[in-house]
Scaffold this motif. Sequence first.
Motif, mmCIF file in Angstrom:
data_model
loop_
_atom_site.group_PDB
_atom_site.id
_atom_site.type_symbol
_atom_site.label_atom_id
_atom_site.label_comp_id
_atom_site.label_asym_id
_atom_site.label_seq_id
_atom_site.Cartn_x
_atom_site.Cartn_y
_atom_site.Cartn_z
ATOM 1 N N HIS A 10 27.111 46.314 33.557
ATOM 2 C CA HIS A 10 27.266 46.348 35.017
ATOM 3 C C HIS A 10 27.598 44.962 35.556
ATOM 4 O O HIS A 10 28.487 44.813 36.394
ATOM 5 N N PHE A 11 26.903 43.967 35.062
ATOM 6 C CA PHE A 11 27.186 42.607 35.519
ATOM 7 C C PHE A 11 28.534 42.120 35.013
ATOM 8 O O PHE A 11 29.249 41.413 35.728
ATOM 9 N N ASP A 12 28.895 42.487 33.801
ATOM 10 C CA ASP A 12 30.227 42.125 33.294
ATOM 11 C C ASP A 12 31.318 42.715 34.177
ATOM 12 O O ASP A 12 32.302 42.040 34.504
ATOM 13 N N ARG A 13 31.148 43.968 34.573
ATOM 14 C CA ARG A 13 32.147 44.617 35.418
ATOM 15 C C ARG A 13 32.188 43.961 36.803
ATOM 16 O O ARG A 13 33.264 43.755 37.365
ATOM 17 N N TRP A 14 31.014 43.631 37.328
ATOM 18 C CA TRP A 14 30.950 42.969 38.629
ATOM 19 C C TRP A 14 31.716 41.646 38.584
ATOM 20 O O TRP A 14 32.534 41.368 39.453
ATOM 21 N N VAL A 15 31.471 40.844 37.552
ATOM 22 C CA VAL A 15 32.161 39.557 37.404
ATOM 23 C C VAL A 15 33.660 39.783 37.216
ATOM 24 O O VAL A 15 34.482 39.060 37.785
ATOM 25 N N GLU A 16 34.023 40.792 36.428
ATOM 26 C CA GLU A 16 35.440 41.082 36.200
ATOM 27 C C GLU A 16 36.155 41.417 37.509
ATOM 28 O O GLU A 16 37.229 40.876 37.797
ATOM 29 N N LEU A 17 35.574 42.316 38.309
ATOM 30 C CA LEU A 17 36.192 42.688 39.581
ATOM 31 C C LEU A 17 36.234 41.514 40.560
ATOM 32 O O LEU A 17 37.220 41.330 41.277
ATOM 33 N N TRP A 18 35.175 40.739 40.580
ATOM 34 C CA TRP A 18 35.115 39.566 41.459
ATOM 35 C C TRP A 18 36.228 38.581 41.095
ATOM 36 O O TRP A 18 36.968 38.110 41.956
ATOM 37 N N THR A 19 36.361 38.306 39.811
ATOM 38 C CA THR A 19 37.372 37.359 39.333
ATOM 39 C C THR A 19 38.783 37.872 39.609
ATOM 40 O O THR A 19 39.646 37.114 40.084
ATOM 41 N N LEU A 20 39.030 39.150 39.342
ATOM 42 C CA LEU A 20 40.344 39.728 39.620
ATOM 43 C C LEU A 20 40.683 39.663 41.108
ATOM 44 O O LEU A 20 41.821 39.357 41.481
ATOM 45 N N THR A 21 39.696 39.932 41.934
ATOM 46 C CA THR A 21 39.922 39.896 43.378
ATOM 47 C C THR A 21 40.270 38.479 43.828
ATOM 48 O O THR A 21 41.226 38.284 44.593
ATOM 49 N N ILE A 22 39.525 37.519 43.353
ATOM 50 C CA ILE A 22 39.825 36.123 43.701
ATOM 51 C C ILE A 22 41.225 35.757 43.216
ATOM 52 O O ILE A 22 42.022 35.195 43.965
ATOM 53 N N ASP A 23 41.514 36.071 41.958
ATOM 54 C CA ASP A 23 42.811 35.696 41.388
ATOM 55 C C ASP A 23 43.984 36.359 42.103
ATOM 56 O O ASP A 23 45.079 35.795 42.150
ATOM 57 N N ASN A 24 43.766 37.536 42.673
ATOM 58 C CA ASN A 24 44.836 38.214 43.415
ATOM 59 C C ASN A 24 45.053 37.629 44.808
ATOM 60 O O ASN A 24 46.145 37.737 45.356
ATOM 61 N N LEU A 25 44.012 37.021 45.374
ATOM 62 C CA LEU A 25 44.081 36.573 46.759
ATOM 63 C C LEU A 25 44.151 35.063 46.948
ATOM 64 O O LEU A 25 44.800 34.587 47.877
ATOM 65 N N PHE A 26 43.437 34.327 46.102
ATOM 66 C CA PHE A 26 43.210 32.916 46.405
ATOM 67 C C PHE A 26 43.406 32.026 45.184
ATOM 68 O O PHE A 26 43.443 32.476 44.051
ATOM 69 N N GLU A 27 43.461 30.742 45.495
ATOM 70 C CA GLU A 27 43.482 29.703 44.474
ATOM 71 C C GLU A 27 42.722 28.508 45.036
ATOM 72 O O GLU A 27 42.233 28.550 46.158
ATOM 73 N N GLY A 28 42.632 27.461 44.255
ATOM 74 C CA GLY A 28 42.027 26.225 44.748
ATOM 75 C C GLY A 28 40.598 26.024 44.284
ATOM 76 O O GLY A 28 40.033 26.815 43.530
ATOM 77 N N GLU A 29 40.028 24.928 44.759
ATOM 78 C CA GLU A 29 38.703 24.489 44.336
ATOM 79 C C GLU A 29 37.618 25.528 44.614
ATOM 80 O O GLU A 29 36.796 25.831 43.753
ATOM 81 N N TYR A 30 37.584 26.074 45.838
ATOM 82 C CA TYR A 30 36.551 27.048 46.171
ATOM 83 C C TYR A 30 36.748 28.362 45.418
ATOM 84 O O TYR A 30 35.773 29.041 45.071
ATOM 85 N N ALA A 31 37.975 28.729 45.138
ATOM 86 C CA ALA A 31 38.230 29.942 44.347
ATOM 87 C C ALA A 31 37.679 29.754 42.939
ATOM 88 O O ALA A 31 37.006 30.647 42.402
#
Length: 146
Positions: free
Chosen positions: A87-108
């Motif tokens: 469950h946590f692996d999937r949560w991290v996976e979705l979180w990372t994919l969402t960030i990578d699709n939308l944002f970049e930079g230091e805070y990302a």
Amino acid sequence: MAKSNLQTRDDIEKLVRTFYSKVQIDDLLGPFFNKMIKSDEEWEKHYQLLTAFWELNLMDKKGFDGNPARAHNKVDKSFMHSITTKHFDRWVELWTLTIDNLFEGEYADKAKLRAQNMAKGMYKKILDQRPGGFILPGNPSDIIFG
């Protein structure tokens, strides 16, 4: 779509809302979140709470008032202590994919790293609260999320 730097509260809110729209329909995570957060009003409160949480964790801006460990323990108890590393692996996976699709930079980059560390820490806290002192095979500090 061009990515922008993750740098404002509005950016964090966009990330949180986009991420949880994926979580709500995810086969693994959706049942947990949709049972615990049942109405549009509750989801709106969740979005605002998590926006404040991530604003605190990424930008050190005060405003978050919650207890993530208590919330996760409540969910684990409601689901008969069935939360696993998957469950946590999937949560991290979705979180990372969402960030990578939308944002970049230091805070990302910081948001992705923090999520991995939070997942590991939160899972340990859940295990500590389980009745009978649930013991993981191997060394719990070797768990990797993301």
